[in-house]
Scaffold this motif. Structure first.
Motif, PDB file in Angstrom:
ATOM      1  N   PRO A  88      -3.064  36.701  14.648  1.00  0.00           N
ATOM      2  CA  PRO A  88      -2.572  36.963  13.348  1.00  0.00           C
ATOM      3  C   PRO A  88      -2.754  35.978  12.233  1.00  0.00           C
ATOM      4  CG  PRO A  88      -1.308  37.692  15.190  1.00  0.00           C
ATOM      5  CD  PRO A  88      -2.264  36.725  15.636  1.00  0.00           C
ATOM      6  N   ALA A  89      -2.763  34.496  12.630  1.00  0.00           N
ATOM      7  CA  ALA A  89      -2.778  33.587  11.721  1.00  0.00           C
ATOM      8  C   ALA A  89      -4.023  33.489  11.065  1.00  0.00           C
ATOM      9  CB  ALA A  89      -2.513  32.182  12.409  1.00  0.00           C
ATOM     10  N   VAL A  90      -5.119  33.717  11.825  1.00  0.00           N
ATOM     11  CA  VAL A  90      -6.641  33.637  11.277  1.00  0.00           C
ATOM     12  C   VAL A  90      -6.574  35.317  10.330  1.00  0.00           C
ATOM     13  CG1 VAL A  90      -8.939  34.132  11.843  1.00  0.00           C
ATOM     14  CG2 VAL A  90      -7.476  32.552  12.874  1.00  0.00           C
ATOM     15  N   HIS A  91      -6.091  36.242  10.790  1.00  0.00           N
ATOM     16  CA  HIS A  91      -6.374  37.515  10.157  1.00  0.00           C
ATOM     17  C   HIS A  91      -5.718  37.472   8.683  1.00  0.00           C
ATOM     18  CE1 HIS A  91      -8.339  39.540  13.034  1.00  0.00           C
ATOM     19  NE2 HIS A  91      -7.567  39.339  13.907  1.00  0.00           N
ATOM     20  N   GLN A  92      -4.473  36.913   8.751  1.00  0.00           N
ATOM     21  CA  GLN A  92      -3.629  36.709   7.355  1.00  0.00           C
ATOM     22  C   GLN A  92      -4.364  35.537   6.694  1.00  0.00           C
ATOM     23  OE1 GLN A  92       0.451  35.748   7.857  1.00  0.00           O
ATOM     24  NE2 GLN A  92       0.941  35.674   5.522  1.00  0.00           N
ATOM     25  N   LEU A  93      -4.884  34.550   7.111  1.00  0.00           N
ATOM     26  CA  LEU A  93      -5.752  33.515   6.325  1.00  0.00           C
ATOM     27  C   LEU A  93      -6.833  34.276   5.586  1.00  0.00           C
ATOM     28  CD1 LEU A  93      -6.117  30.317   5.879  1.00  0.00           C
ATOM     29  CD2 LEU A  93      -7.724  30.598   7.585  1.00  0.00           C
ATOM     30  N   ARG A  94      -7.515  35.178   6.436  1.00  0.00           N
ATOM     31  CA  ARG A  94      -8.595  35.756   5.836  1.00  0.00           C
ATOM     32  C   ARG A  94      -8.457  36.730   4.763  1.00  0.00           C
ATOM     33  NH1 ARG A  94     -11.172  40.366   7.338  1.00  0.00           N
ATOM     34  NH2 ARG A  94      -9.885  40.478   9.169  1.00  0.00           N
ATOM     35  N   ARG A  95      -7.307  37.468   5.077  1.00  0.00           N
ATOM     36  CA  ARG A  95      -6.814  38.702   4.150  1.00  0.00           C
ATOM     37  C   ARG A  95      -6.113  38.289   2.971  1.00  0.00           C
ATOM     38  NH1 ARG A  95      -4.378  41.047   8.609  1.00  0.00           N
ATOM     39  NH2 ARG A  95      -2.525  40.510   7.856  1.00  0.00           N
ATOM     40  N   GLU A  96      -5.661  37.127   2.886  1.00  0.00           N
ATOM     41  CA  GLU A  96      -4.687  36.640   1.831  1.00  0.00           C
ATOM     42  C   GLU A  96      -5.401  35.494   1.241  1.00  0.00           C
ATOM     43  OE1 GLU A  96      -0.754  36.567   3.036  1.00  0.00           O
ATOM     44  OE2 GLU A  96      -0.540  38.749   3.772  1.00  0.00           O
ATOM     45  N   THR A  97      -5.091  34.312   2.149  1.00  0.00           N
ATOM     46  CA  THR A  97      -5.393  32.951   1.297  1.00  0.00           C
ATOM     47  C   THR A  97      -6.903  33.126   0.943  1.00  0.00           C
ATOM     48  OG1 THR A  97      -4.071  31.994   2.933  1.00  0.00           O
ATOM     49  CG2 THR A  97      -5.470  30.561   1.828  1.00  0.00           C
ATOM     50  N   LEU A  98      -8.077  33.305   1.786  1.00  0.00           N
ATOM     51  CA  LEU A  98      -9.428  33.378   1.286  1.00  0.00           C
ATOM     52  C   LEU A  98      -9.808  34.289   0.555  1.00  0.00           C
ATOM     53  CD1 LEU A  98     -11.225  32.695   4.779  1.00  0.00           C
ATOM     54  CD2 LEU A  98     -10.754  31.096   2.969  1.00  0.00           C
ATOM     55  N   ALA A  99      -9.318  35.417   0.538  1.00  0.00           N
ATOM     56  CA  ALA A  99      -9.324  36.615  -0.543  1.00  0.00           C
ATOM     57  C   ALA A  99      -8.975  36.141  -2.015  1.00  0.00           C
ATOM     58  CB  ALA A  99      -8.555  37.952   0.092  1.00  0.00           C
ATOM     59  N   HIS A 100      -7.660  35.558  -1.905  1.00  0.00           N
ATOM     60  CA  HIS A 100      -7.109  35.013  -3.265  1.00  0.00           C
ATOM     61  C   HIS A 100      -8.133  33.931  -3.968  1.00  0.00           C
ATOM     62  CE1 HIS A 100      -2.867  36.326  -2.056  1.00  0.00           C
ATOM     63  NE2 HIS A 100      -3.392  37.308  -2.348  1.00  0.00           N
ATOM     64  N   ALA A 101      -8.664  33.075  -3.047  1.00  0.00           N
ATOM     65  CA  ALA A 101      -9.729  32.179  -3.455  1.00  0.00           C
ATOM     66  C   ALA A 101     -10.684  32.782  -4.102  1.00  0.00           C
ATOM     67  CB  ALA A 101      -9.745  31.179  -2.587  1.00  0.00           C
ATOM     68  N   VAL A 102     -11.336  33.782  -3.307  1.00  0.00           N
ATOM     69  CA  VAL A 102     -12.499  34.427  -3.905  1.00  0.00           C
ATOM     70  C   VAL A 102     -12.074  35.165  -5.110  1.00  0.00           C
ATOM     71  CG1 VAL A 102     -14.342  36.381  -3.277  1.00  0.00           C
ATOM     72  CG2 VAL A 102     -13.570  34.435  -1.563  1.00  0.00           C
ATOM     73  N   ALA A 103     -11.258  35.964  -5.225  1.00  0.00           N
ATOM     74  CA  ALA A 103     -10.920  36.665  -6.499  1.00  0.00           C
ATOM     75  C   ALA A 103     -10.686  35.727  -7.592  1.00  0.00           C
ATOM     76  CB  ALA A 103      -9.658  37.464  -6.281  1.00  0.00           C
ATOM     77  N   GLU A 143     -18.547  35.009  -4.888  1.00  0.00           N
ATOM     78  CA  GLU A 143     -19.143  36.173  -4.108  1.00  0.00           C
ATOM     79  C   GLU A 143     -18.538  36.297  -2.496  1.00  0.00           C
ATOM     80  OE1 GLU A 143     -23.294  36.324  -3.957  1.00  0.00           O
ATOM     81  OE2 GLU A 143     -23.474  36.093  -6.139  1.00  0.00           O
ATOM     82  N   SER A 144     -18.085  35.083  -2.073  1.00  0.00           N
ATOM     83  CA  SER A 144     -17.682  34.956  -0.751  1.00  0.00           C
ATOM     84  C   SER A 144     -17.380  33.654  -0.428  1.00  0.00           C
ATOM     85  CB  SER A 144     -18.501  35.378   0.303  1.00  0.00           C
ATOM     86  OG  SER A 144     -19.842  34.740   0.177  1.00  0.00           O
ATOM     87  N   LEU A 145     -16.515  33.396   0.395  1.00  0.00           N
ATOM     88  CA  LEU A 145     -16.066  31.893   0.897  1.00  0.00           C
ATOM     89  C   LEU A 145     -16.144  31.920   2.532  1.00  0.00           C
ATOM     90  CD1 LEU A 145     -15.361  29.061   0.044  1.00  0.00           C
ATOM     91  CD2 LEU A 145     -12.984  29.950  -0.039  1.00  0.00           C
ATOM     92  N   PRO A 146     -17.299  31.718   2.989  1.00  0.00           N
ATOM     93  CA  PRO A 146     -17.420  31.564   4.605  1.00  0.00           C
ATOM     94  C   PRO A 146     -16.566  30.547   4.837  1.00  0.00           C
ATOM     95  CG  PRO A 146     -19.579  31.697   3.418  1.00  0.00           C
ATOM     96  CD  PRO A 146     -18.641  31.509   2.437  1.00  0.00           C
ATOM     97  N   ALA A 147     -15.592  30.716   6.087  1.00  0.00           N
ATOM     98  CA  ALA A 147     -14.809  29.499   6.371  1.00  0.00           C
ATOM     99  C   ALA A 147     -15.078  29.382   8.154  1.00  0.00           C
ATOM    100  CB  ALA A 147     -13.443  30.046   6.139  1.00  0.00           C
TER     101      ALA A 147
END
Length: 198
Positions: free
Chosen positions: A159-174, A179-183
């Motif tokens: 869940p920590a990784v899923h939330q990181l991808r859905r929220e933190t990385l998605a906010h940074a990309v937006a 276009e994307s931010l591979p992590a």
């Protein structure tokens, strides 16, 4: 990749220099004679006065037509490999700035450290994350993130990784218009010292 190449090259160079140094020390201290040790038949030196390469060894193939082209080609390859290795060491691993799309056709740059700070703060605000460390790598137009998460004792990694991808990385990309931010995410559990209870 570079870290692995560094370790392998350093280990091989260290082993070769150690073996050569021990062999020279062994012969220089005249240990084969003192210890009555027979050296192999092709051993180049076994007494203090011997040289590593004799005149005959150094000039054995110089009259052959293939010798100089091969010698120069080997030296050129070694020079290029050393130059590549040196340039790879000097190249910065961390991005100073990121090129973002400002939607006006011109573009803009954003400090890499600012993006790292925001990503760290947002990741640390997630439940189950004790600390976060973010480093931006890659190119200005296509950044990549290396994220280190220190999870609390009872946190679940999935869940920590899923939330990181859905929220933190998605906010940074937006927000940065990427276009994307591979992590690459690395996680470990927080270690707390035991405390005495009286």
């Amino acid at each position: 990749m570079l870290r692995t190449v560094n370790r392998v090259l350093t280990a091989l160079l260290g082993l070769a220099l150690l073996a050569l140094g021990l062999a020279v020390l062994f012969a220089g201290l005249d240990l084969p004679r003192r210890w009555d040790v027979g050296m192999p038949s092709g051993w180049p030196w076994d007494r203090p006065g011997d040289v590593v390469l004799s005149d005959a060894d150094r000039t054995r193939w110089t009259d052959e037509g293939w010798w100089w082209p091969v010698a120069l080609a080997v030296l050129a390859v070694l020079f290029l490999l050393c130059l590549w290795w040196l340039l790879a060491q000097l190249r910065r691993q961390r991005l100073d700035e990121v090129l973002i799309d400002s939607r006006d056709g011109e573009g803009a740059t954003l400090r890499g450290r600012a993006i790292e700070d925001v990503l760290e703060a947002e990741a640390e605000s997630q439940p189950g994350v004790d600390r976060a460390r973010v480093t931006l790598t890659g190119r200005r137009s296509r950044p990549r993130a290396r994220i280190g998460l220190v999870l609390t004792a009872h946190a679940r990694p999935g869940p920590a990784v899923h939330q990181l991808r859905r929220e933190t990385l998605a906010h940074a990309v937006a927000s940065a218009g990427l276009e994307s931010l591979p992590a690459e995410v690395r996680m470990r559990a927080a270690r707390h010292r035991a405390e005495r209870v009286s």
